[in-house]
Design an enzyme around this catalytic site. Sequence first.
Site, short mmCIF file in Angstrom:
data_model
loop_
_atom_site.label_atom_id
_atom_site.label_comp_id
_atom_site.label_asym_id
_atom_site.label_seq_id
_atom_site.Cartn_x
_atom_site.Cartn_y
_atom_site.Cartn_z
N SER A 152 5.83 -7.35 8.20
CA SER A 152 4.75 -6.58 7.58
C SER A 152 3.75 -7.54 6.93
CB SER A 152 5.30 -5.65 6.52
OG SER A 152 5.72 -6.39 5.39
N THR A 153 2.54 -7.05 6.75
CA THR A 153 1.53 -7.85 6.06
C THR A 153 2.01 -8.16 4.64
OG1 THR A 153 -0.17 -6.73 7.33
CG2 THR A 153 -0.89 -7.89 5.36
N GLY A 154 2.71 -7.21 4.04
CA GLY A 154 3.21 -7.40 2.68
C GLY A 154 4.13 -8.60 2.55
N HIS B 286 8.15 -2.81 13.09
CA HIS B 286 8.21 -3.46 11.79
C HIS B 286 9.58 -3.56 11.13
CE1 HIS B 286 3.80 -3.26 11.63
NE2 HIS B 286 3.92 -4.18 10.70
N ASN C 97 0.80 -1.23 0.00
CA ASN C 97 0.00 0.00 0.00
C ASN C 97 0.83 1.28 0.00
OD1 ASN C 97 -2.28 -1.56 -0.02
ND2 ASN C 97 -2.53 -1.55 2.21
N TYR D 184 2.49 7.84 3.17
CA TYR D 184 2.79 6.46 3.57
C TYR D 184 1.99 5.48 2.71
CZ TYR D 184 3.87 2.71 6.90
OH TYR D 184 4.32 1.57 7.51
N HIS D 185 0.69 5.73 2.58
CA HIS D 185 -0.18 4.86 1.79
C HIS D 185 -0.62 5.58 0.52
CE1 HIS D 185 -1.28 3.37 5.99
NE2 HIS D 185 -0.68 2.36 5.42
N TRP E 278 7.54 -0.01 -0.65
CA TRP E 278 8.53 1.08 -0.57
C TRP E 278 8.23 1.88 0.69
CZ3 TRP E 278 13.05 2.62 -2.42
CH2 TRP E 278 13.42 3.96 -2.27
N ASN F 50 -4.87 -5.38 3.75
CA ASN F 50 -5.65 -4.53 4.66
C ASN F 50 -6.84 -3.83 4.01
OD1 ASN F 50 -3.84 -5.36 6.52
ND2 ASN F 50 -2.59 -3.53 6.45
#
Length: 374
Positions: free
Chosen positions: A294-296, A348, A161, A330-331, A316, A184
């Site tokens: 991270s979720t990523g 994180h 994101n 950020y997103h 990134w 998310n």
Amino acid sequence: MVRVVSVLGLVMFSVALLILSLISYVSIKKDFIFTAPKYANAGGPRMYMFHAGFRSQLAMKFLDPAFTSLNTALNENLQESSNWRFNRSAYAELSKEIAQHIDVPHNFTLTKNSVRVGQLMHYDYSSHKYVFSIGENLRSLLPDASPVLNKRYNTCAVVGNSGILTGSRCGPEIDKYDFVFRCNFAPTEVFRRDVGRRTNLTTFNPSILEKYYNNLLTIQDRNNFFLSLKKLDGAILWIPAFFFHTSATVTRTLVDFFVEHKGQLKVQLAWPGNIMQYVNRYWKTKQLSPKRLSTGILMFTLASSLCEQVHLYGFWPFGWDPNTGKELPYHYYDKKGTKFTTKWQESHQLPTEFKLLFKMHADGVLKLSLSHCA
Ligand SMILES: *[C@@H]1O[C@H](CO)[C@@H](O)[C@H](O)[C@H]1NC(C)=O
Ligand SMILES: *[C@@H]1O[C@H](CO)[C@@H](O)[C@H](O)[C@H]1NC(C)=O
Ligand SMILES: *[C@@H]1O[C@H](CO)[C@@H](O)[C@H](O)[C@H]1NC(C)=O
């Protein structure tokens, strides 16, 4: 005389202040990317927010020698992203290693047969004292079998994101993948030109109900949530309800909602159990062991067992665009003018994660897309 002394004092004080601020600038920058940041003091993250953007890029270039090599590699990558070559054998090796640590198809979700009513679940990231009792309702929402059992997808995109996606026009490219992972419950419709519209899986931390749907307290909130889910059609909603004890209450709200709307939604629910110990164990072998992954990267971990090839977008974690040097939110869905947030840095270690993913990119294991799409 008194005046001269006080002026002198003022000058000395200013010089000292300047030196102090320079020192803190240097040390903050050095921590920023290429060492694991340790922001034990609450002042840290707030301070370097002021320096996000082009200035920090410059600062890093000149102050951190470790940055130079990565920066060169980044620049080459951005200019010649078509030069990236997939290394099939290296990827096969990685998939095999991951499979040795994590049984992805089974870790993917709890199933009706894997739990019993009254069973007490613990939480991956909370103290062991917290428990959640599996009720009949939750059990009724679990799939009979893992939706990814024996599934194999050719090309997969994992879409993070990051604000780097804004203006990337990568949407049409992302929509070409066989399977698109998202994180998310990120919105796509308004941003489809940059992030695409297809979703085959999105993660859904129950706290999203609290943040974006007012805990489903009004009819309007419930309608909004229903409509968002309706758009997901046959996709998988991957709900990590057993990571944080703080999601217990919203999880109950979520469960009630799904039970009430049974048969009206085509979204497939998946509820992972306590799987992070296995995922962590794998990444630890790669010297990555933050408090929280991270979720990523978690999605990449799952994807590596289900896909023949995985490309990453929107990974990134920095406040400046490597293509233009401009400041980034950020997103990609943050409101215009939202400052880059670093509130997750402490747990994180996203820069360390990024460094590892970038190395894997250079090795041809995965493709990390950082430039704008044609
Ligand atoms: C692919 O990766 C393997 C290591 O897994 C390496 O030995 C090989 O040289 C790589 N091939 C290319 C073309 O880079
Ligand atoms: C998750 O995978 C690990 C490692 O393969 C396995 O030991 C564990 O039983 C799995 N857990 C579930 C819930 O499938
Ligand atoms: C992925 O989602 C798209 C729609 O968003 C759908 O057309 C496609 O069949 C899905 N692919 C898989 C492998 O489920």
